[in-house]
Design a protein around this motif. Structure first.
Motif, PDB file in Angstrom:
ATOM      1  N   LEU A   1      -7.405   5.525 -10.870  1.00  0.00           N
ATOM      2  CA  LEU A   1      -7.805   4.738  -9.696  1.00  0.00           C
ATOM      3  C   LEU A   1      -9.301   4.425  -9.708  1.00  0.00           C
ATOM      4  CD1 LEU A   1      -5.648   6.385  -6.890  1.00  0.00           C
ATOM      5  CD2 LEU A   1      -5.266   4.189  -8.052  1.00  0.00           C
TER       6      LEU A   1
ATOM      7  N   ARG B   1      -5.784  11.935   4.291  1.00  0.00           N
ATOM      8  CA  ARG B   1      -4.939  11.136   3.403  1.00  0.00           C
ATOM      9  C   ARG B   1      -5.646   9.851   2.975  1.00  0.00           C
ATOM     10  NH1 ARG B   1       1.043   9.103   5.147  1.00  0.00           N
ATOM     11  NH2 ARG B   1       0.359   7.144   4.320  1.00  0.00           N
ATOM     12  N   HIS B   2      -5.479   9.481   1.697  1.00  0.00           N
ATOM     13  CA  HIS B   2      -6.027   8.224   1.193  1.00  0.00           C
ATOM     14  C   HIS B   2      -4.889   7.215   1.016  1.00  0.00           C
ATOM     15  CE1 HIS B   2      -9.550  10.654   0.023  1.00  0.00           C
ATOM     16  NE2 HIS B   2     -10.194   9.519   0.215  1.00  0.00           N
TER      17      HIS B   2
ATOM     18  N   LEU C   1      -4.576  10.786 -11.822  1.00  0.00           N
ATOM     19  CA  LEU C   1      -4.472   9.632 -10.933  1.00  0.00           C
ATOM     20  C   LEU C   1      -5.852   9.197 -10.446  1.00  0.00           C
ATOM     21  CD1 LEU C   1      -2.771   7.567  -9.432  1.00  0.00           C
ATOM     22  CD2 LEU C   1      -2.529   9.241  -7.585  1.00  0.00           C
ATOM     23  N   VAL C   2      -6.696  10.142 -10.074  1.00  0.00           N
ATOM     24  CA  VAL C   2      -8.042   9.808  -9.606  1.00  0.00           C
ATOM     25  C   VAL C   2      -8.810   9.059 -10.698  1.00  0.00           C
ATOM     26  CG1 VAL C   2     -10.292  10.808  -8.978  1.00  0.00           C
ATOM     27  CG2 VAL C   2      -8.201  11.598  -7.856  1.00  0.00           C
TER      28      VAL C   2
ATOM     29  N   SER D   1       0.327   5.887  -0.106  1.00  0.00           N
ATOM     30  CA  SER D   1      -0.631   7.002  -0.089  1.00  0.00           C
ATOM     31  C   SER D   1      -0.910   7.426  -1.528  1.00  0.00           C
ATOM     32  CB  SER D   1      -0.091   8.188   0.717  1.00  0.00           C
ATOM     33  OG  SER D   1       0.883   8.899  -0.015  1.00  0.00           O
ATOM     34  N   GLN D   2      -2.105   7.939  -1.750  1.00  0.00           N
ATOM     35  CA  GLN D   2      -2.487   8.364  -3.089  1.00  0.00           C
ATOM     36  C   GLN D   2      -1.541   9.451  -3.592  1.00  0.00           C
ATOM     37  OE1 GLN D   2      -6.708   8.480  -3.748  1.00  0.00           O
ATOM     38  NE2 GLN D   2      -6.525  10.261  -5.095  1.00  0.00           N
ATOM     39  N   ARG D   3      -1.159  10.366  -2.719  1.00  0.00           N
ATOM     40  CA  ARG D   3      -0.244  11.447  -3.108  1.00  0.00           C
ATOM     41  C   ARG D   3       1.117  10.879  -3.521  1.00  0.00           C
ATOM     42  NH1 ARG D   3       0.323  16.754   0.346  1.00  0.00           N
ATOM     43  NH2 ARG D   3      -1.665  16.959  -0.665  1.00  0.00           N
TER      44      ARG D   3
ATOM     45  N   GLN E   1       0.825  -1.208   0.000  1.00  0.00           N
ATOM     46  CA  GLN E   1       0.000   0.000   0.000  1.00  0.00           C
ATOM     47  C   GLN E   1       0.857   1.254   0.000  1.00  0.00           C
ATOM     48  OE1 GLN E   1      -2.265  -0.622   3.560  1.00  0.00           O
ATOM     49  NE2 GLN E   1      -0.817   0.510   4.824  1.00  0.00           N
TER      50      GLN E   1
ATOM     51  N   VAL F   1      -3.899   3.736  -0.869  1.00  0.00           N
ATOM     52  CA  VAL F   1      -4.284   2.929  -2.027  1.00  0.00           C
ATOM     53  C   VAL F   1      -3.585   1.583  -1.893  1.00  0.00           C
ATOM     54  CG1 VAL F   1      -4.344   2.784  -4.548  1.00  0.00           C
ATOM     55  CG2 VAL F   1      -4.376   5.026  -3.431  1.00  0.00           C
TER      56      VAL F   1
ATOM     57  N   GLU G   1     -10.627   0.773  -9.408  1.00  0.00           N
ATOM     58  CA  GLU G   1     -11.489   0.472  -8.265  1.00  0.00           C
ATOM     59  C   GLU G   1     -12.822  -0.106  -8.748  1.00  0.00           C
ATOM     60  OE1 GLU G   1     -11.721   2.600  -3.983  1.00  0.00           O
ATOM     61  OE2 GLU G   1     -12.325   3.849  -5.685  1.00  0.00           O
TER      62      GLU G   1
ATOM     63  N   ARG H   1      -9.241   2.054  -2.181  1.00  0.00           N
ATOM     64  CA  ARG H   1      -8.805   3.279  -1.500  1.00  0.00           C
ATOM     65  C   ARG H   1      -9.534   3.369  -0.173  1.00  0.00           C
ATOM     66  NH1 ARG H   1      -9.629   7.568  -6.286  1.00  0.00           N
ATOM     67  NH2 ARG H   1     -11.221   6.052  -6.750  1.00  0.00           N
TER      68      ARG H   1
END
Length: 176
Positions: free
Chosen positions: A94, A114-115, A90-91, A75-77, A73, A117, A98, A105
């Motif tokens: 994802l 924070r997300h 990126l969103v 973080s999305q950032r 895993q 992923v 997803e 997420r």
């Protein structure tokens, strides 16, 4: 050296500063322009990879995301930084992954802003299949190169500057 299928062999090296008959630098043909060769071979490679991934319904960009998540895993950032893509891109990537239950997420319990992923079990299985398909494409593309030549090519390509001077924040101008 005989031409190989799928391309022509380069047997002559012409320095870019070789003067012509009038003393001015001679024009270099397109077969000696590295950027044009990379573009041509990149287009061909992209088409082969897309063809190899067709049955999976996953694009090369999705495959790259899954491969980045296969180690655990993130973080999305941080994932966006690794990939060198805008957060909105990126969103979109994802969301598609997803929707197919290949990634998940969730909010970080330590920092709700924070997300995190992570790859799902189905995503890990897909990443294995995708990696094998890409491996077959590479074996075909680089069949005439020794392992050492492949390593050299990888090392050289890693040093090629692909950041566009106008890119925001110095991020790589990449299509993943």
């Amino acid at each position: 050296m005989a031409p190989r299928s799928g391309g022509s062999a380069l047997t002559v090296s012409v320095p870019a500063d070789t003067p012509g008959a009038d003393g001015a630098p001679a024009s270099v043909g397109p077969e000696f322009r590295l950027s044009l060769l990379l573009a041509r071979h990149g287009g061909s490679t992209d088409a082969r990879i897309r063809e190899a991934l067709t049955t999976s319904g996953v694009t090369p960009r999705h495959a790259i995301v899954l491969m980045h998540l296969d180690d655990g895993q993130v973080s999305q950032r941080d994932l966006g930084t690794r990939l060198g893509v805008d957060p909105s891109v990126l969103v979109t990537l994802l969301n598609a992954l997803e929707d197919r239950d290949l990634v998940r997420r969730r909010r970080d319990p330590a920092d709700r802003r924070r997300h995190i992923v992570e790859i799902t079990e189905a995503g890990a299985a897909a990443a294995t299949v995708l990696d094998a398909a890409i491996g077959r494409v590479e074996d075909e593309l680089f069949a005439d190169l020794t392992a050492r030549e492949r390593d050299t090519l990888l090392s050289l390509l890693a040093r090629v500057r692909t950041t566009h001077p106008g890119a925001c924040g110095g991020e790589a101008d990449t299509d993943l």
